[in-house]
Motif scaffolding. Structure first.
Motif, PDB file in Angstrom:
ATOM      1  N   LYS A   5       0.641   5.731  -0.143  1.00  0.00           N
ATOM      2  CA  LYS A   5      -0.144   6.966  -0.106  1.00  0.00           C
ATOM      3  C   LYS A   5       0.754   8.107  -0.535  1.00  0.00           C
ATOM      4  O   LYS A   5       1.708   8.466   0.160  1.00  0.00           O
ATOM      5  CB  LYS A   5      -0.715   7.222   1.294  1.00  0.00           C
ATOM      6  CG  LYS A   5      -1.614   8.469   1.359  1.00  0.00           C
ATOM      7  CD  LYS A   5      -2.208   8.660   2.737  1.00  0.00           C
ATOM      8  CE  LYS A   5      -1.157   9.074   3.739  1.00  0.00           C
ATOM      9  NZ  LYS A   5      -1.744   9.369   5.058  1.00  0.00           N
ATOM     10  N   ASP A  65      -5.333  14.262   3.957  1.00  0.00           N
ATOM     11  CA  ASP A  65      -5.285  13.225   2.926  1.00  0.00           C
ATOM     12  C   ASP A  65      -6.150  13.562   1.723  1.00  0.00           C
ATOM     13  O   ASP A  65      -6.095  12.852   0.706  1.00  0.00           O
ATOM     14  CB  ASP A  65      -5.734  11.885   3.508  1.00  0.00           C
ATOM     15  CG  ASP A  65      -4.783  11.372   4.570  1.00  0.00           C
ATOM     16  OD1 ASP A  65      -3.588  11.661   4.459  1.00  0.00           O
ATOM     17  OD2 ASP A  65      -5.233  10.688   5.499  1.00  0.00           O
ATOM     18  N   TRP A  71       0.855  -1.191   0.000  1.00  0.00           N
ATOM     19  CA  TRP A  71       0.000   0.000   0.000  1.00  0.00           C
ATOM     20  C   TRP A  71       0.889   1.238   0.000  1.00  0.00           C
ATOM     21  O   TRP A  71       1.904   1.297   0.696  1.00  0.00           O
ATOM     22  CB  TRP A  71      -0.901   0.010   1.227  1.00  0.00           C
ATOM     23  CG  TRP A  71      -1.946  -1.066   1.226  1.00  0.00           C
ATOM     24  CD1 TRP A  71      -1.840  -2.319   1.749  1.00  0.00           C
ATOM     25  CD2 TRP A  71      -3.249  -0.974   0.670  1.00  0.00           C
ATOM     26  NE1 TRP A  71      -2.985  -3.023   1.550  1.00  0.00           N
ATOM     27  CE2 TRP A  71      -3.884  -2.225   0.899  1.00  0.00           C
ATOM     28  CE3 TRP A  71      -3.964   0.021   0.011  1.00  0.00           C
ATOM     29  CZ2 TRP A  71      -5.175  -2.488   0.487  1.00  0.00           C
ATOM     30  CZ3 TRP A  71      -5.252  -0.238  -0.401  1.00  0.00           C
ATOM     31  CH2 TRP A  71      -5.849  -1.481  -0.163  1.00  0.00           C
ATOM     32  N   LEU A 118      -4.039   7.182  -3.242  1.00  0.00           N
ATOM     33  CA  LEU A 118      -3.884   5.909  -2.538  1.00  0.00           C
ATOM     34  C   LEU A 118      -3.672   4.817  -3.583  1.00  0.00           C
ATOM     35  O   LEU A 118      -4.467   4.690  -4.523  1.00  0.00           O
ATOM     36  CB  LEU A 118      -5.124   5.602  -1.696  1.00  0.00           C
ATOM     37  CG  LEU A 118      -5.094   4.298  -0.908  1.00  0.00           C
ATOM     38  CD1 LEU A 118      -4.033   4.356   0.185  1.00  0.00           C
ATOM     39  CD2 LEU A 118      -6.452   3.981  -0.305  1.00  0.00           C
TER      40      LEU A 118
END
Length: 785
Positions: free
Chosen positions: A280, A311, A278, A316
């Protein structure tokens, strides 16, 4: 060569030349069995079989003989054949030499010679070939021999070469590759010197269809026995086929800041299971719980994610890759949409210095907002109270701007703006606006203080200022024109100066003045304190009656001058001529009286008390309570519901009506009797009733001593300070409510010396109290300056 052998050979050649014998070819496996045919048919007319002889190779002597010329057929075999040869006569034309088990040494050209009774000899040549199967098969890939029937794992898209080698065998075996019973290739390479043969299978590009595909290598050199078979499966590494991002909020994810979400990244088609990471905005995120499906085809990674307002708009990314395969990474990205409450900040207008705002200036604030979704409401607040546009007050609210015109000290406060969207409401940090102004009196500009001679008097001068006053000046002036500066004071934090003043002579009673000074300027109007000799308080005034019911009532009065000392208030309640209660209040001149009789007349007087004594009584108040609720009203409020009344029986209704009528009649009789007694004229024969004493003459309660009363000369001479009673005992003495006291001797009119009916409603409020000895009203004291 012996002569006999030569003759046989010549004979055979002659026979051969006369008739070309047939040659048969027979193959047999080593260790198996072989059947060598022999033709028994005569060359001419039908004839009878005599002898069958078998020769091997170029040997001159037969190795097997079958003779039918006797009564019984006779068989003979050479001992070297080890009973492995046996001739079987199938019919008159065919015979078969069976060899079992065969040996490699049996590979020869055999000759079958058949003699007849009349016909010429028939010879059959049989070429026997002994087949030796291959001893084994070995399959190898690019990395070496294949073990356990599966190749080394190859990446999807790579090339593969499988080599199948058959060793030994006679003749060398033919090698072929098969898949799903379909021939792939049979191009065999023979290496006689190394006694092996091989077949190479080449696959230029492996696809997903080759995963665990089974290829069979077959090696065979004869149809007499099944081929040797080796099966090989292809192991592969597969690229990820698809990556999906799954959110609980749907295909277009919108997240609320501060809430926790579980986002799943699903990867399908990778072998072995993909590695899921993952990211970001390019930064790796830790976490993610990985699960793999039972068939290993799907890999899921679940990320527990709590977005923040920062955010919003970031990317993402979920990446899945098979580390065995270069450049196999697949990824799926989302642009995060994070919903969050407004982020609010408050700024003072451009060019304004928040530390130097003076009265009369114009001030404006700007509210800066950042929110998703958009803000739909903005409020401005001062000290927690919402502000609205008020042009007369100089307050202009324009959405995200607040304008304050001609500010003054009352404009100071804690300002903030409040914004609201669907996600919530947020307030900006508070901006404390301090409008600078010169000192002004804080509480009241004028104040009256009572003090006795040689009694220290503490005077607090509290001024409001921004910044707080740090320099003070005190002065005193009196009626004769005495003026002097005072220095016996102390300055305290918060803009307060405390003066200790001791009046010693009559000239020390007058006016104290206090001025404060700060960085802005000096106080224009001083705070004034009138120092007077301590005296009795003035009576309360403007008394009103309220909240009257059938059993309670409230009385409220305005305070009079306290005489310069702390005071308390006392209410005396009379029913007719009887005092039924004395109530006291330490702080306020408000009283609540309960437990009264319905439809009854009362008289109330209120006076104040300090250390110097009681004040005069206030104007008496006439009080009448309301009638008690009737039986009908009580039944209306406490009776059964309509349903219950409908369900009641007839006789019960009649009983209730009769009881109600009886009660009404009894109440009417009682009212008549009470009225007769109330308004009955006193007969001269009656004994006079004992009346209540005057308030000044009687104690407040049966347990409280009479209050201290100054003489007339004390009131007229302000310089003569009488000795004060115990003020603490006086102020802390509690008056027992509802205390009934006996009445003393009757009060008389000063002019007529006739008994006066006390508190007669028709004239008592009009009379003015006079001194019975001088017939002059007492001196009046000013309650304020």
């Amino acid at each position: 060569m012996p002569a006999s052998g030569f003759l046989v050979l010549v004979l055979v050649l002659l026979v051969t030349c006369e008739a070309e014998p047939a040659t048969e070819f027979v193959q047999a496996s080593d260790g198996g069995s072989a059947s060598l045919p022999c033709n028994l048919s005569p060359t001419g007319a039908p004839d009878k079989l005599s002898v069958v002889l078998w020769y091997r190779g170029g040997e001159q002597n037969p190795i097997y003989k079958y003779d039918v010329r006797g009564n019984q057929p006779a068989r003979w075999a050479d001992a070297s054949l080890q009973n492995r040869y046996f001739l079987r006569i199938l019919d008159d034309h065919r015979a078969v030499m069976n060899i079992s088990p065969t040996k490699l040494s049996d590979e020869q050209v055999f000759h079958c010679k058949v003699d007849f009774a009349k016909s010429s000899t028939r010879i059959t040549h049989v070429n026997l070939t002994i087949i030796v199967p291959p001893s084994g098969i070995q399959v190898s890939d690019d990395w070496g021999p294949v073990k356990n029937g599966i190749t080394t794992a190859y990446a999807e898209g790579a090339s593969l070469m499988l080599t199948c080698v058959a060793t030994s065998g006679k003749p060398l075996a033919k090698v072929s590759w098969w898949r799903d019973r379909n021939l792939v290739t049979e191009q065999t390479e023979y290496f006689s010197d190394r006694r092996k043969s091989q077949n190479v299978l080449k696959i230029d590009k492996l696809t997903r269809s080759h995963l665990l595909a089974v290829y069979s290598c077959e090696a065979s050199n004869s149809r007499l026995q099944p081929p040797l078979v080796v099966r090989t499966a292809i192991d592969m590494y597969l690229r990820p086929l698809e990556v999906l991002l799954i959110a609980p909020t749907g295909n277009k994810p919108a997240f609320s800041s501060g809430k926790r979400y579980n986002i799943t990244c699903s990867c399908r088609g990778s072998r072995p299971p993909a590695i899921v990471t993952w990211w970001k905005d390019g930064v790796s995120l830790e976490g993610g719980i990985v699960t793999v499906s039972d068939n290993g085809n799907t890999t899921n990674s679940t990320l527990s994610f709590t977005p923040t307002a920062a955010d919003n708009g970031l990317i993402l990314t979920c990446k899945a890759s098979n580390q065995r395969i270069p450049f196999s990474e697949l990824q799926r990205t989302w642009m995060l949409e994070v919903l969050y409450p407004p982020r609010v900040s408050l700024n003072l207008g451009h060019g304004l210095n928040g530390n130097n705002i003076k009265e009369g200036s114009d001030v404006y604030f700007e509210c800066h907002l950042e929110a998703n979704p958009k803000v739909h409401r903005v409020w401005w607040l001062r000290d927690g109270e919402k502000l609205l546009t008020n042009n007369s007050a100089g307050v202009i609210v324009s959405n995200q701007t607040l304008i304050l015109q001609r500010v003054n000290r009352h404009t100071s406060g804690r300002y903030c703006c409040e914004a609201t969207n669907k996600e919530g409401t947020t307030k900006s940090p508070v901006f404390h606006l301090r409008v600078k102004f010169e000192p002004v009196c804080g509480d009241v500009a004028r104040k009256v203080l009572g003090a006795a001679k040689d009694e220290p008097l503490t005077v607090d001068c509290k001024v409001d200022a921004e910044p707080a006053a740090t320099v003070f000046r005190w002065s005193f002036n009196s009626t004769p024109g005495v003026f002097r500066e005072l220095t016996d004071f102390k300055n305290e934090a918060g803009g307060t100066s405390v003066l200790t003043y001791v009046p010693k002579v009559a000239a020390d009673y007058g006016t104290l003045q206090c001025w404060g000074q700060n960085d802005i300027g000096t106080q224009m109007s001083p705070c004034i304190f009138h120092v007077t000799p301590a005296s009795r308080p003035d009576p309360p005034h403007s008394c009103v009656v309220g909240n009257v019911s059938h059993h309670s009532v409230s009385v409220s009065c305005k305070k009079g001058f306290d005489g310069g000392l702390r005071q308390k208030f006392v209410l005396t309640l009379l029913s007719g001529d009887v005092i039924i209660a004395n109530l006291s209040s330490q702080l306020a001149s408000d009283f609540n009286i309960s437990n009264l009789e319905a439809t009854h007349d009362y008289l109330a007087t209120i006076y104040a008390v300090n250390a110097k004594g009681p004040s005069k009584q206030s104007v008496p108040l006439a009080i009448r309570t309301l009638p008690a609720p009737s039986l009908k009203e009580q039944r209306r409020s406490t009776g059964p519901t309509d349903g219950a009344l409908k369900a009641s029986t007839g006789p019960l209704m009649y009983i209730l009506l009769a009881a109600g009528s009886t009660l009404i009649i009894a109440a009417a009789v009682g009212v008549i009797i009470f009225a007769v007694r109330k308004f009955k004229v006193d007969s001269p024969v009656r004994h006079p009733r004992v009346r209540s004493p005057k308030i000044e003459e009687s104690p407040l309660t049966a347990h409280v001593q009479p209050l201290y009363t100054d003489s007339a000369s004390d009131e007229n001479n302000p310089d003569l300070i009488p000795e004060a009673p115990n003020s603490e005992a006086l102020l802390t003495t509690s008056v027992t409510p509802y205390t009934i006291t006996p009445r003393p001797s009757s009060k008389r009119n000063c002019a007529t010396q006739m008994p006066i009916k006390p508190y007669h409603v028709t004239w008592a409020p009009i009379l003015q109290s006079r001194n019975c000895s001088t017939q002059t009203p007492p001196p009046h004291k000013e309650s304020s300056v």
